[in-house]
Design a protein around this motif. Sequence first.
Motif, PDB file in Angstrom:
ATOM      1  N   GLN A  38       0.846  -1.194   0.000  1.00  9.71           N
ATOM      2  CA  GLN A  38       0.000   0.000   0.000  1.00  9.71           C
ATOM      3  C   GLN A  38       0.884   1.247   0.000  1.00  9.71           C
ATOM      4  O   GLN A  38       0.869   2.057   0.923  1.00  9.71           O
ATOM      5  N   SER A  39       1.673   1.404  -1.065  1.00  6.73           N
ATOM      6  CA  SER A  39       2.663   2.483  -1.113  1.00  6.73           C
ATOM      7  C   SER A  39       2.012   3.862  -1.118  1.00  6.73           C
ATOM      8  O   SER A  39       2.578   4.835  -0.613  1.00  6.73           O
ATOM      9  N   GLY A  40       0.846   3.993  -1.699  1.00  7.40           N
ATOM     10  CA  GLY A  40       0.154   5.273  -1.711  1.00  7.40           C
ATOM     11  C   GLY A  40      -0.188   5.739  -0.311  1.00  7.40           C
ATOM     12  O   GLY A  40      -0.068   6.924   0.011  1.00  7.40           O
ATOM     13  N   LEU A  41      -0.567   4.801   0.544  1.00 10.09           N
ATOM     14  CA  LEU A  41      -0.881   5.136   1.920  1.00 10.09           C
ATOM     15  C   LEU A  41       0.373   5.597   2.656  1.00 10.09           C
ATOM     16  O   LEU A  41       0.330   6.513   3.475  1.00 10.09           O
ATOM     17  N   ALA A  42       1.522   4.974   2.343  1.00 12.05           N
ATOM     18  CA  ALA A  42       2.776   5.297   3.040  1.00 12.05           C
ATOM     19  C   ALA A  42       3.194   6.741   2.811  1.00 12.05           C
ATOM     20  O   ALA A  42       3.470   7.484   3.758  1.00 12.05           O
ATOM     21  N   LEU A  43       3.265   7.168   1.556  1.00 12.49           N
ATOM     22  CA  LEU A  43       3.691   8.535   1.261  1.00 12.49           C
ATOM     23  C   LEU A  43       2.634   9.545   1.693  1.00 12.49           C
ATOM     24  O   LEU A  43       2.943  10.604   2.242  1.00 12.49           O
ATOM     25  N   GLY A  44       1.370   9.217   1.462  1.00 12.25           N
ATOM     26  CA  GLY A  44       0.288  10.108   1.873  1.00 12.25           C
ATOM     27  C   GLY A  44       0.288  10.341   3.372  1.00 12.25           C
ATOM     28  O   GLY A  44       0.006  11.446   3.842  1.00 12.25           O
ATOM     29  N   ASN A  45       0.639   9.302   4.135  1.00 12.69           N
ATOM     30  CA  ASN A  45       0.709   9.421   5.585  1.00 12.69           C
ATOM     31  C   ASN A  45       1.741  10.460   6.005  1.00 12.69           C
ATOM     32  O   ASN A  45       1.473  11.334   6.836  1.00 12.69           O
ATOM     33  N   ALA A  46       2.942  10.406   5.415  1.00 16.53           N
ATOM     34  CA  ALA A  46       4.014  11.337   5.786  1.00 16.53           C
ATOM     35  C   ALA A  46       3.662  12.772   5.398  1.00 16.53           C
ATOM     36  O   ALA A  46       3.830  13.708   6.192  1.00 16.53           O
ATOM     37  N   VAL A  47       3.184  12.958   4.164  1.00 24.82           N
ATOM     38  CA  VAL A  47       2.856  14.307   3.691  1.00 24.82           C
ATOM     39  C   VAL A  47       1.660  14.882   4.451  1.00 24.82           C
ATOM     40  O   VAL A  47       1.688  16.021   4.923  1.00 24.82           O
ATOM     41  N   GLY A  48       0.621  14.081   4.584  1.00 27.29           N
ATOM     42  CA  GLY A  48      -0.567  14.541   5.308  1.00 27.29           C
ATOM     43  C   GLY A  48      -0.281  14.843   6.765  1.00 27.29           C
ATOM     44  O   GLY A  48      -0.851  15.771   7.339  1.00 27.29           O
ATOM     45  N   SER A  49       0.616  14.063   7.383  1.00 24.10           N
ATOM     46  CA  SER A  49       0.974  14.307   8.787  1.00 24.10           C
ATOM     47  C   SER A  49       1.667  15.653   8.949  1.00 24.10           C
ATOM     48  O   SER A  49       1.437  16.362   9.939  1.00 24.10           O
ATOM     49  N   ASN A  50       2.515  16.037   7.995  1.00 30.76           N
ATOM     50  CA  ASN A  50       3.184  17.325   8.095  1.00 30.76           C
ATOM     51  C   ASN A  50       2.202  18.484   7.961  1.00 30.76           C
ATOM     52  O   ASN A  50       2.323  19.491   8.668  1.00 30.76           O
ATOM     53  N   VAL A  51       1.267  18.360   7.038  1.00 36.82           N
ATOM     54  CA  VAL A  51       0.238  19.400   6.905  1.00 36.82           C
ATOM     55  C   VAL A  51      -0.555  19.513   8.204  1.00 36.82           C
ATOM     56  O   VAL A  51      -0.816  20.615   8.710  1.00 36.82           O
ATOM     57  N   PHE A  52      -0.902  18.367   8.767  1.00 37.13           N
ATOM     58  CA  PHE A  52      -1.658  18.340  10.019  1.00 37.13           C
ATOM     59  C   PHE A  52      -0.828  18.915  11.168  1.00 37.13           C
ATOM     60  O   PHE A  52      -1.335  19.667  12.000  1.00 37.13           O
ATOM     61  N   ASN A  53       0.460  18.551  11.226  1.00 40.79           N
ATOM     62  CA  ASN A  53       1.331  19.031  12.303  1.00 40.79           C
ATOM     63  C   ASN A  53       1.364  20.549  12.374  1.00 40.79           C
ATOM     64  O   ASN A  53       1.215  21.141  13.451  1.00 40.79           O
ATOM     65  N   VAL A  54       1.585  21.188  11.228  1.00 46.95           N
ATOM     66  CA  VAL A  54       1.752  22.643  11.212  1.00 46.95           C
ATOM     67  C   VAL A  54       0.411  23.352  11.347  1.00 46.95           C
ATOM     68  O   VAL A  54       0.235  24.223  12.211  1.00 46.95           O
ATOM     69  N   LEU A  55      -0.533  23.011  10.509  1.00 47.40           N
ATOM     70  CA  LEU A  55      -1.783  23.773  10.469  1.00 47.40           C
ATOM     71  C   LEU A  55      -2.699  23.467  11.642  1.00 47.40           C
ATOM     72  O   LEU A  55      -3.305  24.379  12.220  1.00 47.40           O
ATOM     73  N   PHE A  56      -2.821  22.197  12.012  1.00 49.53           N
ATOM     74  CA  PHE A  56      -3.762  21.856  13.090  1.00 49.53           C
ATOM     75  C   PHE A  56      -3.093  21.899  14.464  1.00 49.53           C
ATOM     76  O   PHE A  56      -3.566  22.587  15.374  1.00 49.53           O
ATOM     77  N   ILE A  57      -1.976  21.158  14.622  1.00 44.50           N
ATOM     78  CA  ILE A  57      -1.382  21.043  15.959  1.00 44.50           C
ATOM     79  C   ILE A  57      -0.825  22.377  16.437  1.00 44.50           C
ATOM     80  O   ILE A  57      -1.105  22.818  17.556  1.00 44.50           O
ATOM     81  N   LEU A  58      -0.029  23.026  15.584  1.00 43.92           N
ATOM     82  CA  LEU A  58       0.538  24.308  15.978  1.00 43.92           C
ATOM     83  C   LEU A  58      -0.568  25.331  16.195  1.00 43.92           C
ATOM     84  O   LEU A  58      -0.513  26.150  17.127  1.00 43.92           O
ATOM     85  N   GLY A  59      -1.587  25.294  15.347  1.00 47.07           N
ATOM     86  CA  GLY A  59      -2.713  26.209  15.506  1.00 47.07           C
ATOM     87  C   GLY A  59      -3.458  25.983  16.807  1.00 47.07           C
ATOM     88  O   GLY A  59      -3.754  26.929  17.542  1.00 47.07           O
ATOM     89  N   LEU A  60      -3.735  24.721  17.126  1.00 48.33           N
ATOM     90  CA  LEU A  60      -4.467  24.402  18.352  1.00 48.33           C
ATOM     91  C   LEU A  60      -3.649  24.770  19.592  1.00 48.33           C
ATOM     92  O   LEU A  60      -4.181  25.362  20.541  1.00 48.33           O
ATOM     93  N   ALA A  61      -2.352  24.436  19.584  1.00 46.40           N
ATOM     94  CA  ALA A  61      -1.503  24.755  20.737  1.00 46.40           C
ATOM     95  C   ALA A  61      -1.411  26.262  20.956  1.00 46.40           C
ATOM     96  O   ALA A  61      -1.416  26.736  22.097  1.00 46.40           O
ATOM     97  N   ALA A  62      -1.354  27.037  19.855  1.00 49.54           N
ATOM     98  CA  ALA A  62      -1.269  28.496  19.974  1.00 49.54           C
ATOM     99  C   ALA A  62      -2.563  29.090  20.509  1.00 49.54           C
ATOM    100  O   ALA A  62      -2.535  30.096  21.231  1.00 49.54           O
ATOM    101  N   ILE A  63      -3.689  28.514  20.170  1.00 48.76           N
ATOM    102  CA  ILE A  63      -4.962  28.999  20.691  1.00 48.76           C
ATOM    103  C   ILE A  63      -5.043  28.748  22.198  1.00 48.76           C
ATOM    104  O   ILE A  63      -5.534  29.583  22.964  1.00 48.76           O
ATOM    105  N   ILE A  64      -4.524  27.608  22.640  1.00 43.94           N
ATOM    106  CA  ILE A  64      -4.513  27.301  24.074  1.00 43.94           C
ATOM    107  C   ILE A  64      -3.632  28.289  24.829  1.00 43.94           C
ATOM    108  O   ILE A  64      -4.002  28.816  25.875  1.00 43.94           O
ATOM    109  N   ALA A  65      -2.429  28.532  24.297  1.00 38.61           N
ATOM    110  CA  ALA A  65      -1.490  29.481  24.919  1.00 38.61           C
ATOM    111  C   ALA A  65      -0.558  29.991  23.845  1.00 38.61           C
ATOM    112  O   ALA A  65       0.083  29.183  23.158  1.00 38.61           O
ATOM    113  N   PRO A  66      -0.475  31.319  23.633  1.00 41.40           N
ATOM    114  CA  PRO A  66       0.461  31.864  22.632  1.00 41.40           C
ATOM    115  C   PRO A  66       1.860  31.285  22.850  1.00 41.40           C
ATOM    116  O   PRO A  66       2.363  31.250  23.969  1.00 41.40           O
TER     117      PRO A  66
END
Length: 357
Positions: free
Chosen positions: A65-93
């Motif tokens: 399932q090679s498509g899942l492998a690469l999609g996982n890495a790329v999608g995780s980075n998008v999620f890390n920056v936009l969602f995680i960093l965004g959520l953590a900043a809303i909790i506390a600058p």
Amino acid sequence: MLIDALLFAGGLVALVAGAELLVRGASRLALSFGISPLVVGLTIVAFGTSAPEMTVSVGAVINGQSGLALGNAVGSNVFNVLFILGLAAIIAPLAVNLQLIRQEVPIMIGAALLVMVVSLDGRIGGFDATLLFGLLLLYTVFLVRQSRRQGAQTGDYGTGPVPATSSRLVNTVLLVAGLALLAGGSEAMVRAAVSFARSFGVSEVMIGLTIVAVGTSLPEVAASVAAAIRGERDIAVGNVVGSCVFNLLGVIGLGGLAAALTGAGGLPVPASVMHFDLWVMLAALVACLPIFITGREVARWEGALFLAYYVAYMTYQVLQARQSPELQAFNGTMLGFVLPLTVVTVVVTTLRGQARR
């Protein structure tokens, strides 16, 4: 469906508990070994919480399932920056360490550019994968040596008393237990989520970019949010940046090596990922630099902006998967209004921040 729901709930509980143990043990160990909390966030916490991405991606390659492998890495980075960093900043600058601005974020962006370059031929081969993973090892060694050298020069190994050997052992146990809970909880949640997604006939690339990426990134969510609440803001931001570097060099590198060793000739890069998702990832990573520079913190409104863009990205993925007629109107709105407005806002804010300095 009931079993999947129970797996999902059990995984969530394990993630929350594991994140608390991981952040507590890692931050205390930083003092005893002369490593700054920032470097702990960039290495131990970031690599530990990215272990699910590595496990899932390598397993996906082995299972074809090679498509899942690469999609996982790329999608995780998008999620890390936009969602995680965004959520953590809303909790506390989030105050941003100067080292992140001058060194780590440029390295993260450089790693993303390198992945895009080696993907131009539509495949990440054995040599490409070896290069990526080798750079990760060099980067880790460099960070640890740099931190210890700076600590020796300034005599600053953190705040508070240095833990005794017995305390080191306890904190190591906490860290290992946290990693085990994170890995197990993430695996349970991903299994349940993938089962749900496949019941609706979603492609494996889409699963990797969305469901699996979110599932395997939940350890980063829990760790960064726990760190932000506990006031360990260096770990909260360093975890996100370090996880992105690890995903780019480690997860994609090992995935490519696994694909080469299994005789697949490398890790295929789908055209949709090359022409869209990699560019979205790069844009998200580049967006960190001006936001980090402005006041050297991620403000709450900037966190909200990141979250809004992640919602837009997921909306695009859903519309694309459904081949919805509304996709064209959505694209037009984003390209003609939302993106230009954001660029102008970021530029003006950055200039004002520089003027105050």
